[in-house]
Enzyme design. Structure first.
Site, PDB file in Angstrom:
ATOM      1  N   LYS A   1     -44.563 -31.026  12.656  1.00 14.95           N
ATOM      2  CA  LYS A   1     -43.324 -30.280  12.399  1.00 14.95           C
ATOM      3  C   LYS A   1     -42.115 -31.064  12.912  1.00 14.95           C
ATOM      4  CE  LYS A   1     -43.854 -27.755  16.764  1.00 14.95           C
ATOM      5  NZ  LYS A   1     -44.388 -26.527  17.362  1.00 14.95           N
TER       6      LYS A   1
ATOM      7  N   TYR B   1     -14.054 -42.451  28.591  1.00 15.98           N
ATOM      8  CA  TYR B   1     -13.243 -41.234  28.614  1.00 15.98           C
ATOM      9  C   TYR B   1     -13.064 -40.721  30.032  1.00 15.98           C
ATOM     10  CZ  TYR B   1     -13.395 -40.964  23.563  1.00 15.98           C
ATOM     11  OH  TYR B   1     -13.240 -41.235  22.226  1.00 15.98           O
TER      12      TYR B   1
END
Ligand SMILES: *Cc1c(COP(=O)(O)O)cnc(C)c1O
Length: 419
Positions: free
Chosen positions: A46, A297
């Site tokens: 899956k 940042y």
């Protein structure tokens, strides 16, 4: 064509090796039983084979003898069925279980692609029956696996009145839809001595009794995950259940196939599993920072010594969790914090991980150059030695589990088969 130097290498050899480890574990638990009645393993693929690529891993597992594969959407089942089409016909007949049931508009595709749906709601039976009728299929041509809710309370029908009512449904009573398998899912399979698992097995047993009473004889009885395969106690109890109703037992490992052992309580390390996926990038730029200079940042990284930073073109847009960002170096223990491997050594992530870039502090690693390969996950050796980074390390730093780390690696990262 993908030319950006960010990619994931998938070792099918390791995938096959892990399947073998699981098979050996099952065989060891079944020394007393007849060898032709060993539990089958349903290989869970899956979420794009836990991020490894279902079209790569599904056919490799089928070719290695996996007779059942598990997905969690009809769409993924269809993609997988087409991928299996390249195999010789006896292998492309591999069964595909859709463990999430069927939704409106999906039953036709499920039948046309030979998918077996797990069901527990009346509407799911009705959708499949309507699609089978539209195709003029005879009674019993479409089969399902019935999910029993034994305590997970996520999917499945509860034993007792709810199950009795479902079994009264005309498409089941008439045998127009056949029950080929009966399954349940454990809520705490990793806790090897968990009373809840014992209670779930008891409830499962009572559901199987109810089915027998209704004249339903499944060929397959299945439960459990990777942890169950390695847990003698759970395996034994399930084996007895399956034998009791004349069915074959199946266990459903996922994570272990990809090389990650479940963290069981009490701890029990199954040897021999190897991570299948390595995530890689390259250094695309280098710069020097003076003392006090910030990087990234908000300059959450600030150099406390002359520092060399390497730029990699991978970021959270690729599925690299922003929680792995690195703070000012002295604020972290040297051994903790997230890192990538450069020349066989750990290089700490410096500052905030951006959408498409991450910087590494390579001050202490000699001879780093533009173009050097960087391992985000996986092994690397270099002049100073060898090291390994696993999804467990990312998971622990981010407060999550390796499942999420692996299946979050973005679709834009190409999966490349090695070996
Ligand atoms: C994901 C899943 C598994 C596999 O679990 P692992 O812990 O990855 O081995 C088994 N059964 C069901 C129903 C699942 O959803």
């Amino acid at each position: 064509m993908s030319t950006r130097p960010v990619w994931a290498e998938v070792s099918l050899e390791r995938l096959r090796g892990n399947l073998e480890v699981l098979r050996r574990s099952v065989a060891e638990h079944w020394l007393d039983g007849p060898p032709d009645n060993l539990p089958e393993l349903l290989a869970v693929v899956k979420a794009d084979a836990y991020g490894h690529g279902v079209t790569l891993c599904g056919p490799a597992l089928a070719a290695a003898g996996a007779r059942w594969l598990g997905v969690t959407s009809v769409e993924e089942g269809c993609v997988l069925r087409r991928a299996l089409g390249v195999l010789p016909s006896h292998l492309s007949a591999t069964r595909i279980l859709v463990m999430s049931g069927v939704w409106h508009g999906e039953a036709d595709a499920a039948i046309d692609h030979g998918l077996t749906a797990q069901v527990w709601e009346r509407f799911q039976l009705e959708l499949l029956h309507q699609a089978a009728s539209r195709r003029g299929l005879p009674a019993g041509a479409v089969s399902v696996h019935l999910e029993i809710d034994t305590g997970m309370a996520r999917q499945g029908v509860a034993p007792g009145r709810a199950l009795a009512e479902l079994l009264e449904h005309p498409v089941l009573r008439s045998g127009r839809i056949a029950v080929d398998g009966v399954m349940t899912h454990f809520s705490a399979a990793e806790r090897l001595l968990e009373p809840e698992t014992e209670a779930q097995i008891l409830r499962f047993s009572s559901a199987l009794g109810q089915l027998a009473g209704a004249g339903i004889v499944p060929r397959w009885v299945h439960a459990g995950n990777s942890a169950t395969v390695f847990s003698r106690g759970q395996c034994g109890a399930l084996q007895a259940l399956a034998e009791g109703c004349g069915a074959r037992l199946m266990l459903r490992p996922g994570l272990a196939l990809y090389g990650y052992a479940p963290r069981t309580i009490p701890a029990q390390e199954p040897g021999g599993l190897e991570p299948v996926l390595s995530w890689k990038t390259r250094i695309v730029s280098l710069r020097e920072l003076g003392v006090g200079q910030g990087a990234g940042y908000n300059s959450i990284f600030r150099a406390t010594r002359p520092t060399r930073l390497a730029l990699t073109p991978v970021g959270y847009g690729d599925g690299l969790n922003r929680m792995l960002s690195g703070l000012e170096p002295s604020s972290l223990e040297p051994s903790s914090g997230s890192a990538m491997l450069v020349r066989g050594e750990r290089a700490r992530v410096a500052g905030r991980i951006s959408m498409d870039q991450t910087m590494l502090d390579v001050t202490d690693i000699r001879g780093v150059a533009i173009g050097d390969e960087v391992a985000i996950l996986g092994e690397q050796s270099g002049p100073a030695g060898a090291a390994r980074l696993t999804a467990w390390e990312h998971a622990d730093l981010c407060g999550t589990i390796p499942y999420e780390v692996l299946c979050r690696i973005a679709a834009r990262v190409p999966r490349v088969v090695v070996g």
